[in-house]
Design an enzyme around this catalytic site. Sequence first.
Site, PDB file in Angstrom:
ATOM      1  N   GLY A   3       0.858  -1.168  -0.035  1.00 18.17           N
ATOM      2  CA  GLY A   3      -0.166   0.030  -0.118  1.00 18.17           C
ATOM      3  C   GLY A   3       1.050   1.350  -0.006  1.00 18.17           C
ATOM      4  N   ARG A   6      -2.025 -20.099 -17.249  1.00 17.66           N
ATOM      5  CA  ARG A   6      -1.477 -21.235 -17.955  1.00 17.66           C
ATOM      6  C   ARG A   6      -2.579 -22.121 -18.382  1.00 17.66           C
ATOM      7  NH1 ARG A   6       3.212 -19.316 -17.386  1.00 17.66           N
ATOM      8  NH2 ARG A   6       4.419 -19.534 -15.481  1.00 17.66           N
ATOM      9  N   ASP A  41       5.909  -4.514   5.829  1.00 16.67           N
ATOM     10  CA  ASP A  41       6.225  -5.675   6.277  1.00 16.67           C
ATOM     11  C   ASP A  41       6.360  -6.746   5.340  1.00 16.67           C
ATOM     12  OD1 ASP A  41       6.617  -7.077   8.869  1.00 16.67           O
ATOM     13  OD2 ASP A  41       4.864  -8.325   8.335  1.00 16.67           O
ATOM     14  N   THR A  84       5.281   2.531   6.037  1.00 16.44           N
ATOM     15  CA  THR A  84       4.110   1.994   6.319  1.00 16.44           C
ATOM     16  C   THR A  84       3.389   3.305   7.285  1.00 16.44           C
ATOM     17  OG1 THR A  84       2.564   0.860   7.502  1.00 16.44           O
ATOM     18  CG2 THR A  84       4.524   0.645   7.924  1.00 16.44           C
ATOM     19  N   ASP A 142       1.217   2.383   9.273  1.00 16.63           N
ATOM     20  CA  ASP A 142       0.883   1.677  10.507  1.00 16.63           C
ATOM     21  C   ASP A 142       2.109   1.667  11.558  1.00 16.63           C
ATOM     22  OD1 ASP A 142      -1.275   0.859   8.973  1.00 16.63           O
ATOM     23  OD2 ASP A 142      -0.391  -1.058   8.381  1.00 16.63           O
ATOM     24  N   ASP A 147       4.481  -0.092  12.022  1.00 18.32           N
ATOM     25  CA  ASP A 147       4.471  -1.555  12.462  1.00 18.32           C
ATOM     26  C   ASP A 147       5.718  -2.391  12.094  1.00 18.32           C
ATOM     27  OD1 ASP A 147       3.669  -2.066  10.133  1.00 18.32           O
ATOM     28  OD2 ASP A 147       2.212  -3.435  10.758  1.00 18.32           O
ATOM     29  N   ARG A 199      -3.923  -1.845  11.044  1.00 22.51           N
ATOM     30  CA  ARG A 199      -3.701  -3.183  11.142  1.00 22.51           C
ATOM     31  C   ARG A 199      -3.599  -3.739  12.622  1.00 22.51           C
ATOM     32  NH1 ARG A 199      -3.504  -5.112   5.852  1.00 22.51           N
ATOM     33  NH2 ARG A 199      -2.037  -3.998   4.739  1.00 22.51           N
TER      34      ARG A 199
HETATM   35  O1  F6P Z   1      -1.005  -1.332   5.882  1.00 20.73           O
HETATM   36  C1  F6P Z   1      -1.519  -0.035   5.579  1.00 20.73           C
HETATM   37  C2  F6P Z   1      -2.929  -0.176   5.585  1.00 20.73           C
HETATM   38  O2  F6P Z   1      -3.425   1.458   5.114  1.00 20.73           O
HETATM   39  C3  F6P Z   1      -3.636  -0.762   6.698  1.00 20.73           C
HETATM   40  O3  F6P Z   1      -3.789   0.282   7.824  1.00 20.73           O
HETATM   41  C4  F6P Z   1      -4.835  -1.125   6.457  1.00 20.73           C
HETATM   42  O4  F6P Z   1      -5.619  -2.184   7.024  1.00 20.73           O
HETATM   43  C5  F6P Z   1      -4.817  -1.593   4.886  1.00 20.73           C
HETATM   44  O5  F6P Z   1      -3.503  -1.093   4.614  1.00 20.73           O
HETATM   45  C6  F6P Z   1      -5.567  -1.282   4.041  1.00 20.73           C
HETATM   46  O6  F6P Z   1      -5.567  -2.033   2.773  1.00 20.73           O
HETATM   47  P1  F6P Z   1      -6.003  -1.665   1.517  1.00 20.73           P
HETATM   48  O7  F6P Z   1      -5.559  -0.455   0.795  1.00 20.73           O
HETATM   49  O8  F6P Z   1      -5.778  -2.991   0.703  1.00 20.73           O
HETATM   50  O9  F6P Z   1      -7.632  -1.626   1.815  1.00 20.73           O
END
Ligand code: F6P
Length: 360
Positions: free
Chosen positions: A11, A85, A116, A138, A140, A142, A184
Site C-alpha cells: 500500500g 497457464r 512488512d 507504512t 501503521d 509496525d 492493522r
Molecule cells: O498497511 C496499511 C493499511 O492502510 C492498513 O492500515 C490497512 O488495514 C490496509 O493497509 C488497507 O489496505 P487496502 O488499501 O488494501 O484496503
Amino acid sequence: MRRIGILTGGGDAPGLNAVIRAVVKSALNQDGFEVLGIKNGFDGCLDPEGVIELTRAEVRGILPKGGTILGAANRGNPFARTVIRNGEEVVEDVSDEVVERIRELDLETLIVVGGDGTLRISLELFQKGSPIVGVPKTIDNDVGGTDVTFGFDTAVNTAMEAIDRLHTTAESHHRVMVLELMGRDAGFIALHAGVAGGADVILIPEIPFEFESICETIQSRAERGRRFSILAVAEGARPKGGQQIFKSAGDKLVQARLGGIGATVAKFVEEACGVECRVMVLGHLQRGGSPTAFDRWLGSRFGTAAFRLADKKSHGQMVSLQGTEVTSVPLEEALAQPKTVDLEGDSVRTARNLGLSLGD
Ligand code: F6P
C-alpha cells in the site's frame, strides 16, 4: 555505469516520492551511477514495459506529492502470483523469474521501499541471491528494527484533524462519536492521534477492551457535565475474549482486510449506554495527501541512506531510524518480529496519566 533499481511495493504511504527523489538525486550527484524505476512493485520486474529510467526530470517537483510516481501493487508477491497457464488462472511461484530479471537488468542494487509484506518478499529474494536494500514504509508504523516508518506522521496528523473536527459536532449535539482508524494489528495511529486530538477513549489491538469500561467513561464524563465523548478505535481492536472484525477474508494473494469494529462499538454505546452515537471510518484518507514535513524529512534521510548502502554494496540491510540517527539493520533482524505498542512504554503511560480510557 553502476545501476541502481528502485521499486515501491504494498500500500502507498505519504513520503514515498521523497524516498524516490532522494535515491535518484544522491545517485546522480555522484559520478558513475544511473537509476531505474520499477513500476507497480515487483510486478514491474515481469512486465516488458515495467522499467523506466529515472532522471532528474522524473523526480522534479514530486517532494510534496502523496502516493508514488512508480505505482504500487497489493497483489505483487512473486512467490504467489496469478498467472495464466493453458487459458486458466493459477497461483504460481515466479520468484526465480524476478531474480533472473534483476540480474538481466544488471542492477547492482535493488532498493525496495515497502512495509512488512514487501520487505519479507525482499528478504526471500535476497536469500535467493538478489542484491536488495530495504526501506521501511507504512502508515501503521509496525515494521520492526526502526523506531518510526515514514507515512506514519502524515496519517496521525490526518487522524488528529478528524478528531478535532468531530469534537465540535459531538459537543454541539451531545453525542458520542466513534472514529475507526487504520493500523492493522498495531495501535500506533489510534494511540498517537487519540492523545494528540484529546480523545476520551482509545481502543488499540494490544489492549483487548471491556465494553462496560467504555460506558463507565461516557457516564462519568456526563456526570461532570461533558455530555459528549470521542472514541478513537483502531481497526484491529477487539473486546476481551472476542475476535477482530474483518471486512473481507484474505487468500493466497491478498491479506484479509480489517474493518467494522467502530460500528460494533457504536451499536453497543447506543444500546447499552443509552447515548446517541455516530461512527466514522476514516479509511484511506489516512494514506492520501501531501506528506508532512517530518515524513518528507524522514523519507529524504531514508532515501539517501539507502543510496549510501547501495554504494557500499551492503545488501540484505534495511535503513532504520534509531533515536535521532538513521542507521541500518539486517532485514532478517528487522522482520523477526512486527512492532506493536509497548504496553510498558511512555506512550501508554502518557495516555493513562492524562486520564484517557484505554478500555481495560
Ligand atoms: O498497511 C496499511 C493499511 O492502510 C492498513 O492500515 C490497512 O488495514 C490496509 O493497509 C488497507 O489496505 P487496502 O488499501 O488494501 O484496503
